[in-house]
Design a protein around this motif. Structure first.
Motif, PDB file in Angstrom:
ATOM      1  N   PRO A 203      18.127  25.782 -20.683  1.00 12.20           N
ATOM      2  CA  PRO A 203      18.138  25.118 -19.369  1.00 12.20           C
ATOM      3  C   PRO A 203      17.378  23.799 -19.371  1.00 12.20           C
ATOM      4  O   PRO A 203      16.287  23.691 -19.927  1.00 12.20           O
ATOM      5  CB  PRO A 203      17.470  26.151 -18.454  1.00 12.20           C
ATOM      6  CG  PRO A 203      16.609  26.965 -19.363  1.00 12.20           C
ATOM      7  CD  PRO A 203      17.323  27.020 -20.682  1.00 12.20           C
ATOM      8  N   LEU A 204      17.965  22.803 -18.744  1.00 10.53           N
ATOM      9  CA  LEU A 204      17.319  21.511 -18.545  1.00 10.53           C
ATOM     10  C   LEU A 204      17.412  21.137 -17.072  1.00 10.53           C
ATOM     11  O   LEU A 204      18.383  21.493 -16.384  1.00 10.53           O
ATOM     12  CB  LEU A 204      18.012  20.413 -19.365  1.00 10.53           C
ATOM     13  CG  LEU A 204      17.781  20.351 -20.866  1.00 10.53           C
ATOM     14  CD1 LEU A 204      18.431  19.085 -21.427  1.00 10.53           C
ATOM     15  CD2 LEU A 204      16.308  20.375 -21.208  1.00 10.53           C
ATOM     16  N   PRO A 205      16.427  20.397 -16.563  1.00  9.88           N
ATOM     17  CA  PRO A 205      16.578  19.855 -15.203  1.00  9.88           C
ATOM     18  C   PRO A 205      17.795  18.944 -15.175  1.00  9.88           C
ATOM     19  O   PRO A 205      18.028  18.162 -16.104  1.00  9.88           O
ATOM     20  CB  PRO A 205      15.275  19.090 -14.968  1.00  9.88           C
ATOM     21  CG  PRO A 205      14.718  18.832 -16.328  1.00  9.88           C
ATOM     22  CD  PRO A 205      15.159  19.971 -17.185  1.00  9.88           C
ATOM     23  N   THR A 206      18.585  19.060 -14.122  1.00  9.11           N
ATOM     24  CA  THR A 206      19.904  18.425 -14.096  1.00  9.11           C
ATOM     25  C   THR A 206      20.078  17.559 -12.861  1.00  9.11           C
ATOM     26  O   THR A 206      19.809  18.000 -11.736  1.00  9.11           O
ATOM     27  CB  THR A 206      21.010  19.502 -14.138  1.00  9.11           C
ATOM     28  OG1 THR A 206      20.863  20.278 -15.341  1.00  9.11           O
ATOM     29  CG2 THR A 206      22.393  18.875 -14.112  1.00  9.11           C
ATOM     30  N   ILE A 207      20.531  16.333 -13.090  1.00  5.26           N
ATOM     31  CA  ILE A 207      20.831  15.392 -12.017  1.00  5.26           C
ATOM     32  C   ILE A 207      22.336  15.386 -11.776  1.00  5.26           C
ATOM     33  O   ILE A 207      23.126  15.315 -12.722  1.00  5.26           O
ATOM     34  CB  ILE A 207      20.378  13.970 -12.383  1.00  5.26           C
ATOM     35  CG1 ILE A 207      18.857  13.900 -12.502  1.00  5.26           C
ATOM     36  CG2 ILE A 207      20.878  12.951 -11.346  1.00  5.26           C
ATOM     37  CD1 ILE A 207      18.346  12.590 -13.105  1.00  5.26           C
ATOM     38  N   LEU A 208      22.732  15.478 -10.514  1.00  6.92           N
ATOM     39  CA  LEU A 208      24.108  15.193 -10.119  1.00  6.92           C
ATOM     40  C   LEU A 208      24.097  13.852  -9.409  1.00  6.92           C
ATOM     41  O   LEU A 208      23.357  13.663  -8.440  1.00  6.92           O
ATOM     42  CB  LEU A 208      24.677  16.264  -9.187  1.00  6.92           C
ATOM     43  CG  LEU A 208      26.070  15.951  -8.625  1.00  6.92           C
ATOM     44  CD1 LEU A 208      27.115  15.889  -9.724  1.00  6.92           C
ATOM     45  CD2 LEU A 208      26.478  16.955  -7.551  1.00  6.92           C
ATOM     46  N   ALA A 209      24.887  12.903  -9.894  1.00  8.09           N
ATOM     47  CA  ALA A 209      24.881  11.548  -9.350  1.00  8.09           C
ATOM     48  C   ALA A 209      26.281  11.140  -8.907  1.00  8.09           C
ATOM     49  O   ALA A 209      27.279  11.593  -9.471  1.00  8.09           O
ATOM     50  CB  ALA A 209      24.355  10.564 -10.402  1.00  8.09           C
TER      51      ALA A 209
END
Length: 388
Positions: A203-209
């Motif tokens: 798991p990685l911190p995830t950005i939705l842009a």
């Protein structure tokens, strides 16, 4: 100044109920939930309502009147002839096309006196079958089309694609991979930026842009953030050519379906890493920011943080759903010429009224179209890490 309704969080999400009452010639039907401007009332009490904004709630088929909820929460029973809808405004003023930057057009709808007159009144605008005034309709159509093209060009200019030289320059911008996902609503392309490594699916911190303007590209800001260097992955949703804007209801549904597909992606077909804590950090620019604000209100439990680089409040956005979301940030240039400073201020005040909070950041020396170039990216990353 932005219309007062932009800060409201009291509107119920509408169904598509259409009025069966009489319609004005060439007018679009009213519907439940549509934004309207009151006009043409003659009584002493009624004239005080002229010019006010509200939303159609329910149509009383016996009285032949709409219940209209005003921005102060009160309700008035009004005939459809005394209501000018935003749907009709877009048809009359913009050929039915949603402008690239909707904020200034909302202000025009709310304040322009020519939309306060009844069609039957002497001197009022008589509509051509195209939705434009009289014999001058073709000429006016050309003017409107050119204005729209100019707005579209300005919108794209704010988030230009990288040049060939910039693509080849190492170290400045992230590399990316473009993929396609099949959603229940149809196919959607998205870009992925992520760290290299063999330890996939951790798991990685995830950005939705989502980018501004046509929402069909990867904004320079997103690639300049270099998420792979910070141990994050970024997904940039891109709208199909003929698909609705992401901030519209159908577009928001596609984004919700995309989140679900990513979270259910067990084999790494969509993303190289899984999503940390099953939450997304939402980063959008202008139209993209409005889209992600709308999305966040639909999935607050999956929203780790929200970062709006300019933007506005879409119609029927239930801002109160974000009252428990802790990390909400607004970025706007101190020289913004498109009214987004006021729009974001209204959203911030709406959050406060709902019991939540947002943080406004003025970017010094920045206009609407170059705000991303003036942002302090280290400071931006600091706020992202705090929400991690």
């Amino acid at each position: 100044q932005a219309p007062a309704y932009l800060g409201s969080n009291s509107w119920a999400r509408p169904s598509l109920l259409m009025t069966s009452g009489p319609l004005g010639q060439e007018a679009l039907p009213l519907r439940r939930g549509v934004l309207v401007r009151i006009r043409g009332l003659k009584s002493a009490a009624g004239t005080a309502l002229n010019g006010q904004l509200g939303r159609c709630d329910r149509f009383d088929s016996t009285a032949r009147r709409w219940g209209v909820v005003l921005t102060d929460g009160s309700s008035k029973a009004l005939k459809d002839e005394n209501l000018f809808s935003f749907d009709e405004y877009l048809k009359v003023a913009h050929g039915g096309i949603t402008p690239v930057d909707i904020g200034p057009f909302m202000t025009d709808f709310a304040t322009n006196p020519k939309y306060g007159a009844l069609p039957a009144e002497e001197g009022a605008v008589v509509l051509h079958k195209s939705g434009l005034p009289g014999k001058e309709a073709p000429k006016r159509e050309l003017v409107l089309q050119e204005e729209l093209k100019q707005a579209q060009r300005a919108g794209r200019k704010a988030s230009p694609r990288l040049s060939k030289e910039e693509e080849e320059a190492s170290g400045r911008f992230s590399d990316l991979v473009v993929k396609t996902v099949e959603l229940p609503s149809g196919p959607m392309e998205f870009a992925v930026m992520a760290p290299p490594g063999a330890d996939e699916r951790r798991p990685l911190p995830t950005i939705l842009a989502v980018s501004r303007g046509d929402q069909r590209h990867v904004a320079r800001l997103f690639r300049a953030l270099r998420p792979e260097l910070h141990g994050w992955q970024m997904l940039v949703a891109m709208r199909a050519r003929d698909a609705p804007d992401f901030w519209e209801p159908v577009g928001t549904t596609m984004l919700e379906q995309f989140l679900k597909a990513v979270l259910e992606d067990r084999d790494g077909d969509l993303t190289p890493f899984s999503v940390m804590s099953h939450v997304f950090h939402l980063v959008g620019v202008s139209h993209g920011a409005a889209a992600l604000l709308q999305l966040a209100t639909k999935v607050p439990e999956q929203t780790g943080s929200l970062h709006m680089v300019t933007g506005f409040l879409p119609e029927l956005c239930e801002i109160k759903a974000l009252r428990n979301t802790q990390h909400i940030h607004f970025y706007v240039g101190d020289r913004d010429e498109m009214g987004h400073r006021e729009f974001l201020k209204e959203i911030k005040e709406g959050l406060k009224e709902a019991g939540g909070q947002g943080h406004m950041h003025l970017v010094k020396g920045a206009s609407h179209f170059d705000v991303a170039e003036h942002m302090d990216l280290e400071d931006f990353w600091h706020r992202l890490e705090l929400a991690r």
